[in-house]
Design an enzyme around this catalytic site. Sequence first.
Site, PDB file in Angstrom:
ATOM      1  N   GLU A 259       0.881  -1.354  -0.029  1.00 60.35           N
ATOM      2  CA  GLU A 259       0.124   0.013   0.021  1.00 60.35           C
ATOM      3  C   GLU A 259       0.693   1.257   0.139  1.00 60.35           C
ATOM      4  O   GLU A 259       0.538   2.252  -0.814  1.00 60.35           O
ATOM      5  CB  GLU A 259      -1.028  -0.002   1.351  1.00 60.35           C
ATOM      6  CG  GLU A 259      -1.781  -1.180   1.305  1.00 60.35           C
ATOM      7  CD  GLU A 259      -3.088  -0.998   0.286  1.00 60.35           C
ATOM      8  OE1 GLU A 259      -3.206  -0.076  -0.531  1.00 60.35           O
ATOM      9  OE2 GLU A 259      -3.831  -1.836  -0.061  1.00 60.35           O
ATOM     10  N   ARG A 263       0.508   3.919  -3.343  1.00 61.97           N
ATOM     11  CA  ARG A 263      -0.245   5.065  -3.084  1.00 61.97           C
ATOM     12  C   ARG A 263       0.972   6.129  -2.886  1.00 61.97           C
ATOM     13  O   ARG A 263       0.810   7.134  -3.546  1.00 61.97           O
ATOM     14  CB  ARG A 263      -1.073   4.994  -1.969  1.00 61.97           C
ATOM     15  CG  ARG A 263      -2.202   3.900  -1.887  1.00 61.97           C
ATOM     16  CD  ARG A 263      -3.138   4.149  -1.111  1.00 61.97           C
ATOM     17  NE  ARG A 263      -3.871   2.628  -0.967  1.00 61.97           N
ATOM     18  CZ  ARG A 263      -5.181   2.597  -0.413  1.00 61.97           C
ATOM     19  NH1 ARG A 263      -5.899   3.854  -0.020  1.00 61.97           N
ATOM     20  NH2 ARG A 263      -5.858   1.373  -0.322  1.00 61.97           N
ATOM     21  N   ASP A 392      -4.281 -10.129  -8.561  1.00 58.72           N
ATOM     22  CA  ASP A 392      -4.609  -9.228  -9.650  1.00 58.72           C
ATOM     23  C   ASP A 392      -3.454  -8.502 -10.074  1.00 58.72           C
ATOM     24  O   ASP A 392      -3.055  -8.661 -11.173  1.00 58.72           O
ATOM     25  CB  ASP A 392      -5.689  -8.074  -9.156  1.00 58.72           C
ATOM     26  CG  ASP A 392      -5.458  -7.522  -7.408  1.00 58.72           C
ATOM     27  OD1 ASP A 392      -4.384  -8.014  -6.923  1.00 58.72           O
ATOM     28  OD2 ASP A 392      -6.301  -7.011  -7.111  1.00 58.72           O
ATOM     29  N   GLU A 526     -12.260  -0.618 -10.333  1.00 63.49           N
ATOM     30  CA  GLU A 526     -11.747  -1.386 -11.372  1.00 63.49           C
ATOM     31  C   GLU A 526     -12.738  -1.530 -12.600  1.00 63.49           C
ATOM     32  O   GLU A 526     -12.071  -1.671 -13.738  1.00 63.49           O
ATOM     33  CB  GLU A 526     -11.548  -2.744 -10.754  1.00 63.49           C
ATOM     34  CG  GLU A 526     -10.277  -3.034  -9.736  1.00 63.49           C
ATOM     35  CD  GLU A 526     -10.844  -2.351  -8.478  1.00 63.49           C
ATOM     36  OE1 GLU A 526     -11.896  -2.045  -8.082  1.00 63.49           O
ATOM     37  OE2 GLU A 526      -9.672  -2.419  -7.807  1.00 63.49           O
ATOM     38  N   THR A 612      -0.873   0.677 -10.276  1.00 68.02           N
ATOM     39  CA  THR A 612      -2.182   0.036  -9.784  1.00 68.02           C
ATOM     40  C   THR A 612      -3.008   0.752  -9.154  1.00 68.02           C
ATOM     41  O   THR A 612      -4.063   0.692  -8.772  1.00 68.02           O
ATOM     42  CB  THR A 612      -1.984  -1.240  -9.207  1.00 68.02           C
ATOM     43  OG1 THR A 612      -3.105  -2.016  -9.231  1.00 68.02           O
ATOM     44  CG2 THR A 612      -1.418  -1.027  -7.856  1.00 68.02           C
TER      45      THR A 612
HETATM   46  C1  DMJ Z   1      -6.183   0.067  -5.004  1.00 63.88           C
HETATM   47  O1  DMJ Z   1      -5.745   0.429  -4.028  1.00 63.88           O
HETATM   48  C2  DMJ Z   1      -5.745  -0.498  -5.934  1.00 63.88           C
HETATM   49  O2  DMJ Z   1      -6.315  -0.400  -7.328  1.00 63.88           O
HETATM   50  C3  DMJ Z   1      -5.309  -1.973  -5.835  1.00 63.88           C
HETATM   51  O3  DMJ Z   1      -4.541  -2.581  -6.867  1.00 63.88           O
HETATM   52  C4  DMJ Z   1      -6.569  -2.779  -5.293  1.00 63.88           C
HETATM   53  N1  DMJ Z   1      -7.211  -2.207  -4.429  1.00 63.88           N
HETATM   54  C5  DMJ Z   1      -7.854  -0.612  -4.612  1.00 63.88           C
HETATM   55  C6  DMJ Z   1      -8.952  -0.259  -5.280  1.00 63.88           C
HETATM   56  O4  DMJ Z   1      -9.884  -1.220  -5.189  1.00 63.88           O
END
Ligand code: DMJ
Length: 637
Positions: A259, A263, A392, A526, A612
Amino acid sequence: MVFRKLPGVSASGMGLRLSQKFVFLLFLSGLVTLCFGALFFLPDSVRLKRIFLSKTEVQPVTVGSGSENDVREHLKRPKEPEHTRGMTPGKGETKSRKPPVSNEATEERLAGGKAQEDLTLSMSKADALTERVFDADQEANSDTFNFKKFQGCLLKPALGRDSGSTADPKTNDRREKVKEMMKFAWDNYKRYAWGKNELRPLTKNGHLGNMFGGLRGASIVDSLDTLYIMGLMDEYNDAKEWVQTSLDLNSNGEASLFEVNIRYVGGLLSAYYLTGEELFRNKALELGEKLLPAFNTPTGIPRGVINLGSGTSWSWGWASAGSSILAEFGTLHLEFVHLTELSNNPVFKEKVMNIRKLLNKIEKPHGLYPNFLSPVSGNWVQHHVSIGGLGDSFYEYLIKSYLMSDKTDEEAKKMYYGALEAIEANLVQKSPGGLTYMAEWRGGILDHKMGHLACFSGGMIGIGADDGAPEKRQHYLDLAAEITHTCHESYTRSTTRLGPEAFRFDSGAEATANRLSDRYYILRPEVIESYMYMWRLTHDPKYRDWGWEAVEALEQHCRVESGFSGIRDVYTLTASHDNMQQSFFLSETLKYLYLLFSDDDLLSLEDWVFNTEAHPLPIIRKSCLQDEVTEEKTVSE
Ligand code: DMJ
């Protein structure tokens, strides 16, 4: 018994000496025991502890593709009560301890899509050596990144010709609406939660949580690039000033490596590449350095949790046998390659290339990558495969690594298309009603469920279509469209027209959730992310219409007086809000919507890949960056 008398020593005197010696020896051995015992209480980084305990602390984990029975045994063991779980490890067991968390943490980790069970952390057995990365030479070298030259290597201005505004008035109105939503979300965050990680829009306060190891301002760092591309410059400047004056990286808490990377590191990197502000580059590098000790494991596969102050790392307690999670250690590549790019320090890239090397070497069941891997043995821990949570973004980062390398990273390309082939052969299914979906795979048995998180895969397969084998290109594009269609169906089949956290294709269900616990929607991006990519790839207007449906649903069901909130049940109109405005709503959901209603040259896919968390990172054009002749080629923005 006769005691031979020593000269000058009486029998009773000799007895006294002997008992004194005995007491002394007893005292001495007690002291030694105490000293060794005390070693256990020293922080992991203390040298003495490393010398005395390093060998014995690293315990083998019973894992491996051939030992599924052991793993099943492990999973069957009854859970200890949370307050005692794993506190007194026996031989061969994983040490674990309960982190200082509240129930809120469960929501947060679910928000990240990675937590499925509990929150106990298991303590790392490898040393957490804090690594001083930058020596004097490297620090000097780190000034060599030439931002102007980088801009000259972009094919298009980052913000497009006209900041991405389109010729179509209806689309422009929609775009303005999304911008207004961003301003509303931001203003409320600023008013009620400034400096905290997220806004709680119903109670009008801030939320810190414990996912970021004491780092603050997640919503600020996650919003920098969204504010910038939307031209919300006052707001962007406030955010920048906060990063300058208040983003303190010297925190000492336990953070999710994944995370923090996606982020904070991602957010700072993209802010730098968009603006050229050195502040963002320096902060990204400083933070990247703090993440490095997580890689100090026998295999170099990082553990999931790291104390940003001491560098000590742990595996998540809920991940079986102290394993690391595929979607976590597999979602570092883009950011770490850019950290090396900006610092000229190879260490970041080396760490992620080492992960790649191990994954390449290890045997894959049916060509698939299971979700759990032991950072100690380097073997898979369970055969659970998923394109949703836990798996994922590993797949996403393979194809994006290839694209970000200006299509030179052949290894990533091979791994991606190999994985996709295995996914198609084993996971992709057609429902009785004709919907294509990605099932989950548990040791060969299919679970006919698709998570909201897995809906990113429409976009992923779409952006990779063009580089597949020529005979497969159209097929991949069709598959991407089918998956995106299914995810859209999961929205339209609900009462709120927002999609559930997970939907099923069994017991009569067709893209609907049948369990109460799967019915929530937490502002996730998503599905909209896939609309955005599919729009860019096909220009089929239905994707913009689907995006607009989502805007209307968000406005109707998630907008509250002071921000946006997730909802607990997408199948009921009596709204029950979860009181959380996730930072990814600002960084991803609203950004993807804005891009969907913008011209393709705003953050053109010819120049950028999105991490992501939707933070744009530029394609690295090595030959252009190294070419003296192209020096200072200017792109007018
Ligand atoms: C986000 O923090 C990112 O997209 C991560 O890859 C998956 N979860 C959340 C959004 O749903």
